[in-house]
Design a protein around this motif. Structure first.
Motif, PDB file in Angstrom:
ATOM      1  N   ARG A 128       0.838  -1.194   0.000  1.00  0.00           N
ATOM      2  CA  ARG A 128       0.000   0.000   0.000  1.00  0.00           C
ATOM      3  C   ARG A 128       0.879   1.252   0.000  1.00  0.00           C
ATOM      4  O   ARG A 128       1.804   1.375   0.811  1.00  0.00           O
ATOM      5  CB  ARG A 128      -0.921  -0.021   1.231  1.00  0.00           C
ATOM      6  CG  ARG A 128      -1.864   1.145   1.242  1.00  0.00           C
ATOM      7  CD  ARG A 128      -2.971   1.009   2.249  1.00  0.00           C
ATOM      8  NE  ARG A 128      -3.715   2.263   2.288  1.00  0.00           N
ATOM      9  CZ  ARG A 128      -4.632   2.573   3.174  1.00  0.00           C
ATOM     10  NH1 ARG A 128      -4.957   1.702   4.111  1.00  0.00           N
ATOM     11  NH2 ARG A 128      -5.248   3.728   3.131  1.00  0.00           N
ATOM     12  N   GLY A 129       0.574   2.187  -0.906  1.00  0.00           N
ATOM     13  CA  GLY A 129       1.432   3.357  -1.104  1.00  0.00           C
ATOM     14  C   GLY A 129       1.615   4.203   0.145  1.00  0.00           C
ATOM     15  O   GLY A 129       2.669   4.799   0.364  1.00  0.00           O
ATOM     16  N   GLU A 130       0.580   4.230   0.990  1.00  0.00           N
ATOM     17  CA  GLU A 130       0.616   5.084   2.185  1.00  0.00           C
ATOM     18  C   GLU A 130       1.549   4.549   3.274  1.00  0.00           C
ATOM     19  O   GLU A 130       1.816   5.252   4.239  1.00  0.00           O
ATOM     20  CB  GLU A 130      -0.796   5.228   2.769  1.00  0.00           C
ATOM     21  CG  GLU A 130      -1.746   6.091   1.927  1.00  0.00           C
ATOM     22  CD  GLU A 130      -2.506   5.292   0.881  1.00  0.00           C
ATOM     23  OE1 GLU A 130      -2.044   4.184   0.516  1.00  0.00           O
ATOM     24  OE2 GLU A 130      -3.561   5.763   0.408  1.00  0.00           O
ATOM     25  N   ARG A 168       5.397   0.022  -4.576  1.00  0.00           N
ATOM     26  CA  ARG A 168       4.396   0.808  -3.846  1.00  0.00           C
ATOM     27  C   ARG A 168       3.198   1.121  -4.719  1.00  0.00           C
ATOM     28  O   ARG A 168       3.344   1.587  -5.845  1.00  0.00           O
ATOM     29  CB  ARG A 168       5.000   2.129  -3.363  1.00  0.00           C
ATOM     30  CG  ARG A 168       5.975   1.987  -2.208  1.00  0.00           C
ATOM     31  CD  ARG A 168       6.579   3.335  -1.858  1.00  0.00           C
ATOM     32  NE  ARG A 168       5.592   4.238  -1.274  1.00  0.00           N
ATOM     33  CZ  ARG A 168       5.721   5.559  -1.259  1.00  0.00           C
ATOM     34  NH1 ARG A 168       6.769   6.118  -1.816  1.00  0.00           N
ATOM     35  NH2 ARG A 168       4.797   6.306  -0.697  1.00  0.00           N
ATOM     36  N   GLY A 169       2.020   0.888  -4.182  1.00  0.00           N
ATOM     37  CA  GLY A 169       0.793   1.360  -4.816  1.00  0.00           C
ATOM     38  C   GLY A 169       0.697   2.863  -4.632  1.00  0.00           C
ATOM     39  O   GLY A 169       1.654   3.517  -4.197  1.00  0.00           O
ATOM     40  N   ALA A 170      -0.476   3.418  -4.940  1.00  0.00           N
ATOM     41  CA  ALA A 170      -0.574   4.878  -4.868  1.00  0.00           C
ATOM     42  C   ALA A 170      -1.965   5.348  -4.461  1.00  0.00           C
ATOM     43  O   ALA A 170      -2.428   6.397  -4.892  1.00  0.00           O
ATOM     44  CB  ALA A 170      -0.158   5.490  -6.199  1.00  0.00           C
ATOM     45  N   GLY A 171      -2.640   4.559  -3.624  1.00  0.00           N
ATOM     46  CA  GLY A 171      -3.912   5.027  -3.096  1.00  0.00           C
ATOM     47  C   GLY A 171      -5.091   4.535  -3.905  1.00  0.00           C
ATOM     48  O   GLY A 171      -5.768   5.329  -4.553  1.00  0.00           O
ATOM     49  N   ALA A 172      -5.349   3.246  -3.878  1.00  0.00           N
ATOM     50  CA  ALA A 172      -6.508   2.685  -4.575  1.00  0.00           C
ATOM     51  C   ALA A 172      -6.850   1.353  -3.911  1.00  0.00           C
ATOM     52  O   ALA A 172      -6.150   0.373  -4.089  1.00  0.00           O
ATOM     53  CB  ALA A 172      -6.232   2.478  -6.057  1.00  0.00           C
ATOM     54  N   CYS A 175      -6.986  -2.085  -5.692  1.00  0.00           N
ATOM     55  CA  CYS A 175      -5.781  -2.854  -6.007  1.00  0.00           C
ATOM     56  C   CYS A 175      -5.524  -3.978  -5.006  1.00  0.00           C
ATOM     57  O   CYS A 175      -4.602  -4.766  -5.186  1.00  0.00           O
ATOM     58  CB  CYS A 175      -4.575  -1.934  -6.123  1.00  0.00           C
ATOM     59  SG  CYS A 175      -4.709  -0.840  -7.550  1.00  0.00           S
TER      60      CYS A 175
END
Lengths: 446, 169
Positions: A128-130, A168-172, A175
């Protein structure tokens, strides 16, 4: 008997709060011993014997048997990939973040065991991006594991090679659905794919791919260490072993608790060593047993005394243990308000690919907003049911039905179904009295 | 598209960018990590940065924009130095998250350095209500404590991550 924790996956991070995430701390508490042991086994036997015997089921939400998932990999098709679903975003679930930040080596070891078992040489952690701190802890752990010969070329002299990439993801939220995760990992918008083909046949870069959750993989070292059969002695029925439950809301001791499956919700919520009951001493009005996607249960004895058994709760009450998030609400909480906020979440996180979810989740949110904010109309609950029926025909079915590609759509209907089942009179009364002020945090504590 | 390359990444980040692309079997996979890198460098994800990312991964700028515009962490307009993400999902909702959001939105309404946004569950519900400042967690909040934390970043008492949560600016 007072229910307590049974710590396997959380043992290191609880026992070594000062350095559990470092290589020194991890090695001092037995990290990578199971990997060494596994490297001496026949790769296929790890899934077919140890993991199959353990009964381990996926800890991400669906609860699918892990060994069976691995067995679906298209045979003789290489390369194949292992993708770790570390995109934890199910509301009120916070177990994977804890594992990643406080015991990244358990995940790295689990990945190495799984990759060896399925003959994969490149694994991706979709994080998770966060989780910025988690990213640092994981990349440090991978660097240190490589330096010690637990990753990289010819691991521990076994001839087995493995690289891990942290992505890293970016807030979704979407996903976290495995095919959307794969799309995102390929550099696309995170929209779910139509299945079949399943990832085990054509996943990342159209190659056979296993997608496993963080906790699932972090459990593997313990299964290797104890042996699958001994692991299966823990738990109840087909819900074997331990699971980490993220307990939050109106409990005295919110937190992650690793317990043997089969204890009851009452144990989890009220045991002095676990949730400790409600801070106000007021009764539990309702609780959400398995993340925001699950339907709800109430504070009735029948529900509180139900065991944490994935199949039992699904077959008996149509709810799921899902991601292991248990949210507790005392009798000051307006259930329509909780349903609204969760609907707002699903409306926001709908990827937009399927019309019933994209449009329907938004309408559910709007109608629940007006109900929960004193503007409800007499037939609103029926209207909600009608919208829900377009996304998940039947609405109250378990397992749910869906007109959408992925389960996000039906998840957006869970709150509506729960209001209908348990709070119908209360909601209708709310809608019949005309516009009136209902406090946004109806009796919020403190 | 500028065929000679916009030269947007600084020297160190360009080296890093090539390393990132090389990690993947297919370069397009590097779009998200490269966008994070650019956002940490610049404080937002600019069209120039997306053009250079396109060159690095061998796609068109439109493809890169198409991907990046799906994800809420990517800020395609300048957003100040500090992204303050306040959770209002269900656990924070009953424990005071919306009041924190309202307080910070009012307090920093005219402050170009502070971008306050409402976000979904941050996976910190055991210590709710919670927020992140440039993806650093802050928990057990109330409106005053949350504002004091943001002020500490502004005054330099706390050191912020990049706008994408990275360590390099």
């Amino acid at each position: 008997m007072t229910a307590t924790e049974t710590r396997l996956v959380t043992a290191r991070l609880r026992e070594r709060p000062e350095d559990s995430w470092t290589m020194d701390g991890a090695l001092a508490s037995g990290a990578y011993e199971s990997l060494k042991q596994a490297l001496g086994m026949a790769p296929e036997s790890i899934g077919k014997e140890q993991v199959a015997a353990s009964g381990l089921r996926g800890r991400g939400g669906a609860g699918f048997p892990a060994a069976t998932k691995w067995s679906f990999l298209a045979p003789d098709s290489f390369p194949r990939y292992l993708v770790v679903n570390a995109d934890e975003g199910e509301p009120s679930t916070f177990k994977d973040r804890m594992l990643i930040e406080l015991d990244p080596h358990a995940l790295v070891e689990g990945i190495a065991i799984a990759a060896f078992a399925v003959s994969c040489h490149l694994a991706f952690i979709y994080l998770r991006g966060e989780f910025a701190l988690g990213y640092e802890r994981l990349t440090d752990a991978i660097r240190d594991a490589k330096a010690k010969g637990f990753l990289g070329a010819n691991i521990q002299g076994s001839g087995f090679d493995l690289e891990i990439v942290v992505h890293r993801g970016a807030g979704a939220y979407i996903c976290g659905e495995e095919s959307a995760l794969i799309e995102s990992l390929e550099g696309e918008r995170g929209m779910p794919r139509i299945k079949p083909p399943f990832p085990a046949v054509a996943g990342l870069y159209a190659k056979p791919t296993v997608v496993n959750n963080v906790e699932t993989l972090a459990t593997l070292p313990h299964i290797i260490a104890m042996g699958g059969e001994r692991y299966a002695e823990l738990g109840v029925n087909k819900s074997t072993g331990t699971r980490i439950f993220s307990l939050s809301g109106h409990v005295k001791r919110p937190g992650n608790y690793e317990v043997e499956l089969g204890i009851t919700f009452r144990d989890l919520i009220f045991s002095p060593e676990l949730g400790g009951g409600t801070p106000s001493g007021r009764p539990v009005k309702f609780f959400i047993p398995g993340g925001a996607s699950s339907q709800w249960l109430t504070g009735s004895d029948e529900h509180l005394d139900a065991p944490l058994d994935m199949d039992f709760v699904q077959q008996t009450f149509g709810v799921m243990l899902g991601s292991g998030a248990v949210m507790v609400y005392d009798d000051t909480v307006n259930p329509a308000l909780i349903a609204w906020r969760l609907a707002k979440f699903f409306a926001h996180e709908s990827c937009g690919k399927c019309t019933p979810c994209r449009e329907g989740a938004g309408w559910i949110e709007k109608v629940l907003y007006r109900i929960s904010h004193g503007e409800g109309r007499p037939n609103d609950l029926d209207l909600l049911f009608s919208v829900g029926n377009s996304i998940s025909p039947g609405v109250l079915n378990a397992p749910f039905t869906q007109t959408t590609i992925c389960p996000l759509g039906p998840s957006a209907v869970s709150g509506v179904a729960s209001l209908h089942k348990y709070f119908r009179e209360e909601v209708i009364a709310m809608c019949s009295n005309g516009p009136r002020a209902i406090p946004v945090t109806a009796g919020a504590m403190q | 598209m500028n065929a000679s390359g916009p030269g947007h990444f600084n020297a160190a980040n360009l080296v890093r960018a090539h390393e990132i692309v090389a990690q993947y079997p297919k370069p397009k996979s590097a779009i998200l990590p490269l966008a994070h890198l650019a956002q940490d460098q610049d404080g937002w994800l600019s069209p120039d940065a997306m053009r250079e990312i396109a060159q690095l991964v061998g796609e068109t700028p439109a493809e890169v924009l198409g991907t990046c515009s799906f994800y809420t962490m990517f800020k395609r307009t300048p957003c100040g130095k500090y992204v303050v993400s306040v959770c209002t999902n269900v656990t924070c909702l009953i424990l005071g998250g919306p009041e924190i959001l309202e307080h910070l939105e009012e307090r920093y309404a005219d402050d170009g350095d502070v971008h306050v946004e409402e976000v979904e569950c941050l996976a910190a519900c055991d210590n709710a209500p919670s927020m992140q400042v440039n993806y650093e967690f802050h928990e057990h909040l109330n409106p005053e404590v949350a504002a004091a934390i943001v002020d500490d970043y502004k005054s330099g008492v706390l050191t912020a991550r990049g706008v994408s949560g990275g360590r390099t600016r």
